[in-house]
Motif scaffolding. Structure first.
Motif, PDB file in Angstrom:
ATOM      1  N   CYS A  11      69.199  -0.778  75.348  1.00 36.76           N
ATOM      2  CA  CYS A  11      69.792   0.555  75.516  1.00 36.76           C
ATOM      3  C   CYS A  11      69.883   1.269  74.167  1.00 36.76           C
ATOM      4  O   CYS A  11      70.502   0.756  73.225  1.00 36.76           O
ATOM      5  CB  CYS A  11      71.176   0.423  76.129  1.00 36.76           C
ATOM      6  SG  CYS A  11      72.084   1.973  76.231  1.00 36.76           S
ATOM      7  N   THR A 143      68.290   6.573  83.958  1.00 36.87           N
ATOM      8  CA  THR A 143      67.768   5.782  82.846  1.00 36.87           C
ATOM      9  C   THR A 143      66.605   4.944  83.357  1.00 36.87           C
ATOM     10  O   THR A 143      66.682   4.377  84.442  1.00 36.87           O
ATOM     11  CB  THR A 143      68.854   4.874  82.263  1.00 36.87           C
ATOM     12  OG1 THR A 143      69.941   5.695  81.828  1.00 36.87           O
ATOM     13  CG2 THR A 143      68.337   4.068  81.083  1.00 36.87           C
ATOM     14  N   THR A 144      65.554   4.878  82.576  1.00 37.39           N
ATOM     15  CA  THR A 144      64.394   4.072  82.925  1.00 37.39           C
ATOM     16  C   THR A 144      63.889   3.373  81.681  1.00 37.39           C
ATOM     17  O   THR A 144      64.234   3.757  80.561  1.00 37.39           O
ATOM     18  CB  THR A 144      63.294   4.953  83.573  1.00 37.39           C
ATOM     19  OG1 THR A 144      62.262   4.117  84.063  1.00 37.39           O
ATOM     20  CG2 THR A 144      62.737   5.950  82.591  1.00 37.39           C
ATOM     21  N   SER A 145      63.081   2.369  81.851  1.00 35.33           N
ATOM     22  CA  SER A 145      62.518   1.639  80.710  1.00 35.33           C
ATOM     23  C   SER A 145      61.355   2.418  80.110  1.00 35.33           C
ATOM     24  O   SER A 145      60.642   3.132  80.819  1.00 35.33           O
ATOM     25  CB  SER A 145      62.009   0.277  81.154  1.00 35.33           C
ATOM     26  OG  SER A 145      63.100  -0.506  81.600  1.00 35.33           O
ATOM     27  N   THR A 146      61.177   2.288  78.814  1.00 33.31           N
ATOM     28  CA  THR A 146      60.069   2.933  78.120  1.00 33.31           C
ATOM     29  C   THR A 146      59.731   2.142  76.872  1.00 33.31           C
ATOM     30  O   THR A 146      60.498   1.304  76.425  1.00 33.31           O
ATOM     31  CB  THR A 146      60.413   4.398  77.749  1.00 33.31           C
ATOM     32  OG1 THR A 146      59.231   5.037  77.281  1.00 33.31           O
ATOM     33  CG2 THR A 146      61.487   4.457  76.678  1.00 33.31           C
ATOM     34  N   ALA A 147      58.594   2.419  76.317  1.00 35.28           N
ATOM     35  CA  ALA A 147      58.224   1.869  75.020  1.00 35.28           C
ATOM     36  C   ALA A 147      58.317   3.011  74.010  1.00 35.28           C
ATOM     37  O   ALA A 147      57.816   4.090  74.248  1.00 35.28           O
ATOM     38  CB  ALA A 147      56.810   1.312  75.057  1.00 35.28           C
ATOM     39  N   TYR A 148      59.014   2.760  72.897  1.00 33.74           N
ATOM     40  CA  TYR A 148      59.141   3.785  71.864  1.00 33.74           C
ATOM     41  C   TYR A 148      58.017   3.605  70.900  1.00 33.74           C
ATOM     42  O   TYR A 148      57.634   4.236  70.106  1.00 33.74           O
ATOM     43  CB  TYR A 148      60.508   3.695  71.164  1.00 33.74           C
ATOM     44  CG  TYR A 148      61.647   4.156  72.049  1.00 33.74           C
ATOM     45  CD1 TYR A 148      61.943   5.494  72.193  1.00 33.74           C
ATOM     46  CD2 TYR A 148      62.420   3.240  72.747  1.00 33.74           C
ATOM     47  CE1 TYR A 148      62.984   5.916  73.005  1.00 33.74           C
ATOM     48  CE2 TYR A 148      63.470   3.649  73.546  1.00 33.74           C
ATOM     49  CZ  TYR A 148      63.737   4.987  73.682  1.00 33.74           C
ATOM     50  OH  TYR A 148      64.775   5.408  74.463  1.00 33.74           O
TER      51      TYR A 148
END
Length: 148
Positions: A11, A143-148
């Motif tokens: 998070c 909220t969702t998962s992502t790659a930064y």
């Protein structure tokens, strides 16, 4: 009791709070955004013990929020200046100020408000907007998962 690190948390809020989550750090950043840069001026503004201030400033330098530079007046002193990463926290500070002004004061109670330095008018309340410009309420955000 030792504080648990949130540095590896998925998070971004948790990671940010791990970095700047104590009130002294946020108040130091607030003061730096107002132009305070010397240890003694932070100490006077915050009325904080020297050892606590020194620890917080050192941590903010280590985390690349502040940078220690020679004094602008050419004296032997050092000054703390915000890095780009530190300056980017201005939106967070403004949001906290606006929320606090709305919910933490009794009617008629004196406080401070952030203003446009040039026009001396209060800053417009920050708003959450979608990519297409729609105003977003809490129920409109997920909220969702992502790659930064």
């Amino acid at each position: 009791m030792k504080r648990k690190s949130l540095a590896g948390n998925a998070c971004p809020i948790a990671r940010t709070l791990d970095l700047i989550g104590d009130w002294w750090s946020l108040l130091i950043i607030r003061d730096a955004l107002e132009g305070i840069s010397r240890f003694s001026d932070f100490e006077k503004s915050l009325e904080i013990a020297k050892n606590m201030l020194s620890t917080r400033l050192k941590g903010l330098v280590e985390r690349d929020i502040l940078r220690l530079v020679p004094a602008s007046d050419g004296s032997a002193y050092k000054e703390y200046v915000l890095t780009e990463k530190g300056r980017a926290l201005q939106t967070v500070i403004v949001a906290l100020s606006q929320w606090g002004g709305e919910f933490m004061f009794e009617p008629g109670e004196s406080g401070s408000v952030m203003v446009d330095a040039q026009k001396r008018k209060p800053i417009r309340k920050l708003e959450l907007l979608s990519a297409d410009g729609r105003h977003l309420a809490p129920e409109d955000i997920a909220t969702t998962s992502t790659a930064y």
